[in-house]
Motif scaffolding. Structure first.
Motif, PDB file in Angstrom:
ATOM      1  N   ASP A 114      11.301  25.327  -6.445  1.00  0.00           N
ATOM      2  CA  ASP A 114      10.960  24.445  -5.207  1.00  0.00           C
ATOM      3  C   ASP A 114      10.518  22.932  -5.499  1.00  0.00           C
ATOM      4  OD1 ASP A 114      11.685  26.282  -3.788  1.00  0.00           O
ATOM      5  OD2 ASP A 114       9.491  27.125  -3.208  1.00  0.00           O
ATOM      6  N   ILE A 115       9.997  22.886  -6.717  1.00  0.00           N
ATOM      7  CA  ILE A 115       9.346  21.635  -7.188  1.00  0.00           C
ATOM      8  C   ILE A 115      10.436  20.599  -7.360  1.00  0.00           C
ATOM      9  CG2 ILE A 115       8.641  21.680  -9.580  1.00  0.00           C
ATOM     10  CD1 ILE A 115       6.482  20.053  -7.201  1.00  0.00           C
ATOM     11  N   THR A 116      11.387  21.014  -7.801  1.00  0.00           N
ATOM     12  CA  THR A 116      12.668  19.960  -8.045  1.00  0.00           C
ATOM     13  C   THR A 116      13.318  19.551  -6.659  1.00  0.00           C
ATOM     14  OG1 THR A 116      14.271  21.751  -7.918  1.00  0.00           O
ATOM     15  CG2 THR A 116      13.494  21.586 -10.107  1.00  0.00           C
ATOM     16  N   THR A 117      13.037  20.121  -5.623  1.00  0.00           N
ATOM     17  CA  THR A 117      13.754  19.697  -4.676  1.00  0.00           C
ATOM     18  C   THR A 117      12.484  18.653  -3.866  1.00  0.00           C
ATOM     19  OG1 THR A 117      14.778  21.771  -4.100  1.00  0.00           O
ATOM     20  CG2 THR A 117      14.318  20.178  -2.022  1.00  0.00           C
ATOM     21  N   THR A 118      11.460  18.806  -4.133  1.00  0.00           N
ATOM     22  CA  THR A 118      10.176  18.105  -3.730  1.00  0.00           C
ATOM     23  C   THR A 118      10.111  16.939  -4.385  1.00  0.00           C
ATOM     24  OG1 THR A 118       8.736  20.215  -3.229  1.00  0.00           O
ATOM     25  CG2 THR A 118       7.592  17.952  -3.249  1.00  0.00           C
ATOM     26  N   ARG A 119      10.555  16.749  -5.662  1.00  0.00           N
ATOM     27  CA  ARG A 119      10.731  15.388  -6.469  1.00  0.00           C
ATOM     28  C   ARG A 119      11.886  14.926  -5.941  1.00  0.00           C
ATOM     29  NH1 ARG A 119      10.369  15.725 -12.908  1.00  0.00           N
ATOM     30  NH2 ARG A 119      10.354  13.506 -12.449  1.00  0.00           N
ATOM     31  N   ASP A 120      12.950  15.499  -5.891  1.00  0.00           N
ATOM     32  CA  ASP A 120      14.139  14.665  -5.447  1.00  0.00           C
ATOM     33  C   ASP A 120      14.026  13.952  -4.142  1.00  0.00           C
ATOM     34  OD1 ASP A 120      15.715  15.607  -7.642  1.00  0.00           O
ATOM     35  OD2 ASP A 120      16.431  17.286  -6.762  1.00  0.00           O
ATOM     36  N   VAL A 121      13.328  14.827  -3.279  1.00  0.00           N
ATOM     37  CA  VAL A 121      13.141  14.130  -1.912  1.00  0.00           C
ATOM     38  C   VAL A 121      12.055  12.837  -2.256  1.00  0.00           C
ATOM     39  CG1 VAL A 121      11.812  14.282   0.440  1.00  0.00           C
ATOM     40  CG2 VAL A 121      13.337  16.264  -0.645  1.00  0.00           C
ATOM     41  N   ALA A 122      11.208  12.865  -2.926  1.00  0.00           N
ATOM     42  CA  ALA A 122      10.236  12.013  -3.446  1.00  0.00           C
ATOM     43  C   ALA A 122      10.702  10.747  -3.685  1.00  0.00           C
ATOM     44  CB  ALA A 122       8.926  12.471  -4.253  1.00  0.00           C
ATOM     45  N   MET A 123      11.884  11.005  -4.723  1.00  0.00           N
ATOM     46  CA  MET A 123      12.476   9.827  -5.285  1.00  0.00           C
ATOM     47  C   MET A 123      13.347   9.161  -4.245  1.00  0.00           C
ATOM     48  SD  MET A 123      11.673   9.423  -8.513  1.00  0.00           S
ATOM     49  CE  MET A 123      12.812   8.212  -9.009  1.00  0.00           C
ATOM     50  N   SER A 166       0.723  -1.088  -0.019  1.00  0.00           N
ATOM     51  CA  SER A 166       0.113  -0.141   0.119  1.00  0.00           C
ATOM     52  C   SER A 166       0.910   1.529   0.002  1.00  0.00           C
ATOM     53  CB  SER A 166      -0.785   0.004   1.244  1.00  0.00           C
ATOM     54  OG  SER A 166      -1.682   1.109   1.462  1.00  0.00           O
ATOM     55  N   GLY A 167       2.016   1.146   0.956  1.00  0.00           N
ATOM     56  CA  GLY A 167       2.802   2.423   0.904  1.00  0.00           C
ATOM     57  C   GLY A 167       3.596   2.516  -0.379  1.00  0.00           C
ATOM     58  N   ALA A 168       3.832   1.558  -1.065  1.00  0.00           N
ATOM     59  CA  ALA A 168       4.706   1.575  -2.402  1.00  0.00           C
ATOM     60  C   ALA A 168       3.691   2.143  -3.544  1.00  0.00           C
ATOM     61  CB  ALA A 168       5.167   0.182  -2.663  1.00  0.00           C
ATOM     62  N   ALA A 169       2.757   1.695  -3.378  1.00  0.00           N
ATOM     63  CA  ALA A 169       1.759   2.379  -4.498  1.00  0.00           C
ATOM     64  C   ALA A 169       1.232   3.512  -4.400  1.00  0.00           C
ATOM     65  CB  ALA A 169       0.280   1.317  -4.281  1.00  0.00           C
ATOM     66  N   SER A 170       1.066   4.003  -3.024  1.00  0.00           N
ATOM     67  CA  SER A 170       0.951   5.367  -2.695  1.00  0.00           C
ATOM     68  C   SER A 170       2.055   6.252  -3.063  1.00  0.00           C
ATOM     69  CB  SER A 170       0.602   5.448  -1.302  1.00  0.00           C
ATOM     70  OG  SER A 170       0.382   6.824  -0.708  1.00  0.00           O
ATOM     71  N   ARG A 171       3.272   6.102  -2.891  1.00  0.00           N
ATOM     72  CA  ARG A 171       4.271   6.802  -3.194  1.00  0.00           C
ATOM     73  C   ARG A 171       4.743   6.707  -4.543  1.00  0.00           C
ATOM     74  NH1 ARG A 171       5.967   4.784   1.736  1.00  0.00           N
ATOM     75  NH2 ARG A 171       6.496   2.736   0.784  1.00  0.00           N
ATOM     76  N   PHE A 172       4.382   5.674  -5.264  1.00  0.00           N
ATOM     77  CA  PHE A 172       4.185   5.712  -6.751  1.00  0.00           C
ATOM     78  C   PHE A 172       3.350   6.565  -7.447  1.00  0.00           C
ATOM     79  CE2 PHE A 172       2.710   3.968 -10.962  1.00  0.00           C
ATOM     80  CZ  PHE A 172       3.873   3.814 -11.521  1.00  0.00           C
ATOM     81  N   GLU A 173       2.209   6.754  -6.916  1.00  0.00           N
ATOM     82  CA  GLU A 173       1.038   7.932  -7.493  1.00  0.00           C
ATOM     83  C   GLU A 173       1.691   9.309  -7.065  1.00  0.00           C
ATOM     84  OE1 GLU A 173      -1.553   7.382  -9.654  1.00  0.00           O
ATOM     85  OE2 GLU A 173      -0.868   5.547  -9.757  1.00  0.00           O
ATOM     86  N   ASP A 174       2.153   9.383  -5.997  1.00  0.00           N
ATOM     87  CA  ASP A 174       2.764  10.896  -5.524  1.00  0.00           C
ATOM     88  C   ASP A 174       3.725  11.059  -6.535  1.00  0.00           C
ATOM     89  OD1 ASP A 174       0.781  10.588  -3.443  1.00  0.00           O
ATOM     90  OD2 ASP A 174       2.505  10.197  -2.017  1.00  0.00           O
ATOM     91  N   ARG A 175       4.732  10.171  -6.786  1.00  0.00           N
ATOM     92  CA  ARG A 175       5.975  10.641  -7.876  1.00  0.00           C
ATOM     93  C   ARG A 175       5.210  11.163  -9.000  1.00  0.00           C
ATOM     94  NH1 ARG A 175       8.476   5.716  -5.261  1.00  0.00           N
ATOM     95  NH2 ARG A 175       9.558   6.540  -3.672  1.00  0.00           N
ATOM     96  N   ALA A 214       3.432  16.054 -12.812  1.00  0.00           N
ATOM     97  CA  ALA A 214       2.299  16.958 -13.355  1.00  0.00           C
ATOM     98  C   ALA A 214       2.482  18.251 -12.912  1.00  0.00           C
ATOM     99  CB  ALA A 214       1.113  16.304 -13.283  1.00  0.00           C
ATOM    100  N   GLU A 215       2.813  18.470 -11.547  1.00  0.00           N
ATOM    101  CA  GLU A 215       2.846  19.569 -10.852  1.00  0.00           C
ATOM    102  C   GLU A 215       4.124  20.367 -11.341  1.00  0.00           C
ATOM    103  OE1 GLU A 215       3.106  19.402  -6.531  1.00  0.00           O
ATOM    104  OE2 GLU A 215       1.176  18.189  -6.560  1.00  0.00           O
ATOM    105  N   GLU A 216       5.197  19.628 -11.650  1.00  0.00           N
ATOM    106  CA  GLU A 216       6.302  20.357 -12.090  1.00  0.00           C
ATOM    107  C   GLU A 216       6.085  21.107 -13.443  1.00  0.00           C
ATOM    108  OE1 GLU A 216      11.054  20.029 -12.764  1.00  0.00           O
ATOM    109  OE2 GLU A 216       9.847  18.177 -12.308  1.00  0.00           O
ATOM    110  N   ALA A 217       5.174  20.109 -14.279  1.00  0.00           N
ATOM    111  CA  ALA A 217       4.843  20.749 -15.558  1.00  0.00           C
ATOM    112  C   ALA A 217       3.717  21.909 -15.558  1.00  0.00           C
ATOM    113  CB  ALA A 217       4.297  19.613 -16.349  1.00  0.00           C
TER     114      ALA A 217
END
Length: 230
Positions: free
Chosen positions: A141-150, A35-44, A49-52
């Protein structure tokens, strides 16, 4: 003899409780990690889309700068977008990935500096600084957010525990079925294959740039955005 029979019955009952506890713990741990892996996958995927959206918004607000400053800024944005797409395509290659990240960071600095200088010019729109700079800040800022999410994954001990519990469960199943006269190899293979596939899918969801389950398809929104910038 009667006592021996009773002891065997007690042992069978106790072993059944142990098996139920181990299998229950394995199932619970698998459910939470999946469940956690699927949730993090969707968040990424959503962060892409947010960065775009952030890049697209900032690109549109270049119109607030003086006319002579706009072509250079648009060219910088095109280079920046291409670099961001290539950054995550090179994720499997650590050296190339870091090189692209450094290049994107350098372009961010150039874009920010030219945006600040352009918004201060007399011929710039009166609201240039108020509208453009916050949009650029969100884009950066979204670049840092994506790096942390990865890099956001469960502790490695969770995956070790999953593997250990899977092996213990297999050992218990083998022990329980060893007393039977006829052994079903199909049953053993089915259980082993199911557990292996489940563990693989969990790991693949956690690292969506390295396996079969890919988040690369979400990068298409960035590619499509780049086409609109031409």
């Amino acid at each position: 003899v009667g006592r021996l029979a009773r002891d065997r019955d007690d042992f069978s009952s106790g072993s059944g409780l142990v098996e139920a506890a181990v299998f229950g713990l394995l199932g619970l741990l698998l459910a939470f990690t999946f469940s956690g892996a699927a949730s993090r996958f969707e968040d990424r995927r959503h962060l892409i889309a947010e960065e775009a959206n952030a890049i697209g918004t900032a690109f549109l607000r270049i119109d607030l700068l003086p006319a002579e400053a706009q072509p250079e800024m648009r060219q910088l944005f095109r280079r920046y977008l291409e670099t961001r797409v290539e950054t995550y395509r090179k994720y499997a290659d650590a050296a190339a990935f870091e090189a692209r990240r450094a290049e994107a960071s350098k372009l961010q600095g150039e874009i920010w500096g030219k945006a600040v200088a352009g918004s201060r010019r007399a011929e710039a729109h009166a609201q240039a600084a108020i509208l453009l700079l916050p949009a650029l800040n969100a884009m950066i800022d979204i670049t840092t957010t994506r790096d942390v999410a990865m890099q956001n994954h469960p502790p490695q001990v969770i995956f070790v525990l999953l593997c250990v519990l899977s092996l213990v469960s297999a050992l218990l199943m083998g022990y329980v079925t060893c007393g039977t006269k006829v052994r079903s190899w199909f049953y053993f293979l089915l259980v082993a294959t199911t557990m292996s596939m489940t563990l693989y899918v969990v790991l693949d969801l956690e690292y969506p740039r390295l396996g079969l389950i890919r988040v690369d398809e979400a990068d298409q929104v960035l590619i499509d955005l780049g086409r609109t910038m031409r």
